[in-house]
Design a protein around this motif. Structure first.
Motif, PDB file in Angstrom:
ATOM      1  N   ALA A 235     -28.467 -26.743 -23.578  1.00 31.88           N
ATOM      2  CA  ALA A 235     -28.551 -27.931 -24.434  1.00 31.88           C
ATOM      3  C   ALA A 235     -28.485 -27.545 -25.901  1.00 31.88           C
ATOM      4  CB  ALA A 235     -29.843 -28.693 -24.143  1.00 31.88           C
ATOM      5  N   LEU A 236     -29.107 -26.429 -26.267  1.00 29.24           N
ATOM      6  CA  LEU A 236     -29.060 -25.972 -27.655  1.00 29.24           C
ATOM      7  C   LEU A 236     -27.650 -25.523 -28.040  1.00 29.24           C
ATOM      8  CD1 LEU A 236     -32.434 -24.007 -27.880  1.00 29.24           C
ATOM      9  CD2 LEU A 236     -31.880 -26.200 -28.955  1.00 29.24           C
ATOM     10  N   LEU A 237     -26.935 -24.909 -27.101  1.00 32.94           N
ATOM     11  CA  LEU A 237     -25.539 -24.552 -27.364  1.00 32.94           C
ATOM     12  C   LEU A 237     -24.707 -25.797 -27.624  1.00 32.94           C
ATOM     13  CD1 LEU A 237     -24.792 -21.728 -24.757  1.00 32.94           C
ATOM     14  CD2 LEU A 237     -24.836 -21.493 -27.242  1.00 32.94           C
ATOM     15  N   ASN A 241     -22.541 -27.624 -31.483  1.00 29.98           N
ATOM     16  CA  ASN A 241     -21.210 -28.196 -31.663  1.00 29.98           C
ATOM     17  C   ASN A 241     -20.954 -29.157 -30.506  1.00 29.98           C
ATOM     18  OD1 ASN A 241     -18.406 -28.766 -31.776  1.00 29.98           O
ATOM     19  ND2 ASN A 241     -17.984 -26.821 -32.767  1.00 29.98           N
ATOM     20  N   LEU A 242     -21.191 -30.448 -30.741  1.00 36.41           N
ATOM     21  CA  LEU A 242     -21.066 -31.434 -29.673  1.00 36.41           C
ATOM     22  C   LEU A 242     -19.647 -31.521 -29.129  1.00 36.41           C
ATOM     23  CD1 LEU A 242     -23.303 -34.307 -31.096  1.00 36.41           C
ATOM     24  CD2 LEU A 242     -23.891 -32.655 -29.320  1.00 36.41           C
ATOM     25  N   ASP A 243     -18.653 -31.307 -29.989  1.00 31.32           N
ATOM     26  CA  ASP A 243     -17.267 -31.387 -29.536  1.00 31.32           C
ATOM     27  C   ASP A 243     -16.914 -30.214 -28.629  1.00 31.32           C
ATOM     28  OD1 ASP A 243     -16.783 -33.742 -30.929  1.00 31.32           O
ATOM     29  OD2 ASP A 243     -16.223 -32.682 -32.760  1.00 31.32           O
ATOM     30  N   SER A 248     -22.501 -27.146 -21.919  1.00 29.73           N
ATOM     31  CA  SER A 248     -22.043 -27.906 -20.758  1.00 29.73           C
ATOM     32  C   SER A 248     -20.948 -27.158 -20.017  1.00 29.73           C
ATOM     33  CB  SER A 248     -21.530 -29.279 -21.192  1.00 29.73           C
ATOM     34  OG  SER A 248     -22.573 -30.055 -21.748  1.00 29.73           O
ATOM     35  N   GLU A 249     -20.100 -26.449 -20.758  1.00 31.26           N
ATOM     36  CA  GLU A 249     -19.032 -25.679 -20.127  1.00 31.26           C
ATOM     37  C   GLU A 249     -19.593 -24.528 -19.306  1.00 31.26           C
ATOM     38  OE1 GLU A 249     -15.210 -24.348 -19.025  1.00 31.26           O
ATOM     39  OE2 GLU A 249     -16.067 -26.276 -19.602  1.00 31.26           O
ATOM     40  N   VAL A 250     -20.638 -23.875 -19.803  1.00 35.39           N
ATOM     41  CA  VAL A 250     -21.285 -22.811 -19.031  1.00 35.39           C
ATOM     42  C   VAL A 250     -21.848 -23.380 -17.727  1.00 35.39           C
ATOM     43  CG1 VAL A 250     -23.222 -21.187 -18.975  1.00 35.39           C
ATOM     44  CG2 VAL A 250     -21.821 -21.375 -21.025  1.00 35.39           C
ATOM     45  N   GLY A 251     -22.511 -24.541 -17.808  1.00 35.83           N
ATOM     46  CA  GLY A 251     -23.055 -25.178 -16.614  1.00 35.83           C
ATOM     47  C   GLY A 251     -21.973 -25.568 -15.627  1.00 35.83           C
ATOM     48  N   ARG A 252     -20.863 -26.083 -16.135  1.00 37.81           N
ATOM     49  CA  ARG A 252     -19.751 -26.463 -15.248  1.00 37.81           C
ATOM     50  C   ARG A 252     -19.194 -25.246 -14.536  1.00 37.81           C
ATOM     51  NH1 ARG A 252     -14.440 -26.387 -14.647  1.00 37.81           N
ATOM     52  NH2 ARG A 252     -14.212 -24.950 -16.397  1.00 37.81           N
ATOM     53  N   ARG A 253     -18.977 -24.168 -15.269  1.00 34.43           N
ATOM     54  CA  ARG A 253     -18.432 -22.959 -14.648  1.00 34.43           C
ATOM     55  C   ARG A 253     -19.401 -22.366 -13.620  1.00 34.43           C
ATOM     56  NH1 ARG A 253     -16.926 -21.388 -19.999  1.00 34.43           N
ATOM     57  NH2 ARG A 253     -18.494 -19.731 -19.885  1.00 34.43           N
ATOM     58  N   LEU A 254     -20.704 -22.484 -13.900  1.00 35.68           N
ATOM     59  CA  LEU A 254     -21.695 -21.978 -12.953  1.00 35.68           C
ATOM     60  C   LEU A 254     -21.566 -22.703 -11.618  1.00 35.68           C
ATOM     61  CD1 LEU A 254     -25.448 -21.284 -13.735  1.00 35.68           C
ATOM     62  CD2 LEU A 254     -24.775 -22.460 -11.664  1.00 35.68           C
ATOM     63  N   LEU A 255     -21.481 -24.037 -11.659  1.00 34.18           N
ATOM     64  CA  LEU A 255     -21.356 -24.800 -10.412  1.00 34.18           C
ATOM     65  C   LEU A 255     -20.042 -24.494  -9.702  1.00 34.18           C
ATOM     66  CD1 LEU A 255     -22.820 -28.370 -11.003  1.00 34.18           C
ATOM     67  CD2 LEU A 255     -23.867 -26.396  -9.909  1.00 34.18           C
ATOM     68  N   CYS A 256     -18.971 -24.268 -10.462  1.00 36.98           N
ATOM     69  CA  CYS A 256     -17.690 -23.928  -9.845  1.00 36.98           C
ATOM     70  C   CYS A 256     -17.779 -22.583  -9.130  1.00 36.98           C
ATOM     71  CB  CYS A 256     -16.582 -23.900 -10.897  1.00 36.98           C
ATOM     72  SG  CYS A 256     -16.055 -25.538 -11.474  1.00 36.98           S
TER      73      CYS A 256
END
Length: 311
Positions: A235-237, A241-243, A248-256
């Motif tokens: 969340a701090l990452l 930079n919200l854009d 969120s990208e780290v979390g997405r890749r983790l689930l993948c």
């Protein structure tokens, strides 16, 4: 700010007072042919600052901030859908306590702990229940290693959740559904072959939409290693930079990565599955669907899904 900006493009205009403080903010829309659709006014009066924001329907909010010795001591807010108040206390010039009252929300208190290195912990107390909102990572904390720990834990937790799914027939797929801002808070959904075929007849993407699947269950991530700390750091990452949404990208890749490993698993001891059974993560809006499938399935399986008209 008397000159009107060009009507064919979006324009943000900021007006300053004699002391260099922003006191007027105007937002014009090129899509709306130069229409002024937002404006804000800021008034400075000694230790009091007032901010008011308007749109074409009138006032949106009015905020009043009060300062003592250069430190904000309170914030009173009134908006279209409610009002609130926050008061702030400091220790050695650093904020240590925030009392919060907002409409529709139980009063709460945030307590901040500091040491000579800075912020250590933030704890919120609400209705006699306390929750850690922030905690400095321990010395030597490695975010990548912590993510790998969570991945390994999910390889057990997700099959346990899948075993609880009430599916009527061989499962065609299991979806790990998440909100894009927090991939580490997800639910498990399952669909049978008949169910997915019925959805695909409506729309190809509907066949992948977990919100339309009948069977679902939760995953208790409290047992998934350092998940609270990892959520905090992701969340701090994002906040940096919200854009870019790096967290969120780290979390997405983790689930993948987890889904790719689960697609190598023998599911016969968990539930009956179809020949082309797949596990995949996806956000509820299906924005990440195609790239997630590419990240968790080999090209030949993707090709078979396309041949069947499911992609």
């Amino acid at each position: 700010m008397d000159t009107r900006p060009p009507v064919d493009r979006d324009v943000l205009r900021i007006g300053f007072d004699g002391e260099g403080r922003a006191v007027v903010i105007e937002e014009y829309s090129g899509f709306l042919h130069g229409r002024l659709y937002y404006e804000a006014f800021v008034r400075h009066d000694g230790d009091v600052v007032e901010a008011a924001r308007f749109d074409t329907d009138g006032p949106i909010y009015l905020h009043e901030y009060r300062f003592v010795d250069g430190l904000m001591r309170s914030a009173d807010t009134v908006a279209r859908r409610g009002s609130g108040r926050e008061s702030y206390a400091y220790t050695n010039g650093r904020i240590s306590r925030v009392e919060i009252e907002h409409d529709g929300r139980a009063p709460s208190v945030l307590t901040a702990e500091h040491d000579d290195r800075g912020l250590v912990r933030v704890v919120e107390v609400m209705s006699r229940r306390s929750e850690v909102r922030y905690e400095r990572p321990p010395a030597g904390f490695d975010l990548e290693a912590a993510c790998r720990t969570i991945e390994d834990a999910l390889l057990t937790l997700i099959p346990d959740a899948v075993a609880r799914l009430a599916v009527d027939g061989p499962a065609a797929c299991v979806a790990l559904s998440y909100y894009r801002s927090d991939a580490l808070s997800f639910e498990v959904h399952g669909a049978t072959e008949d169910e997915r075929a019925a959805l695909a007849a409506i729309d190809a993407q509907a066949a992948w939409s977990p919100a339309d699947f009948e069977a679902s269950t939760d995953v208790d991530l409290d047992d998934a290693g350092p998940v609270r700390l990892v959520r905090q750091e992701l969340a701090l990452l994002d906040a940096d930079n919200l854009d870019a949404a790096a967290g969120s990208e780290v979390g997405r890749r983790l689930l993948c990565t987890v889904a790719a490993r689960l697609n190598l698993r023998d599911w016969s001891d968990t539930l009956p599955v179809a020949d082309d059974f797949v596990v995949y993560p996806v956000d509820l809006e299906l924005v990440d669907l195609e790239r997630n499938l590419a990240d968790c399935l080999p090209p030949d399986r993707l090709a078979r899904l396309r041949e069947r008209g499911l992609l």
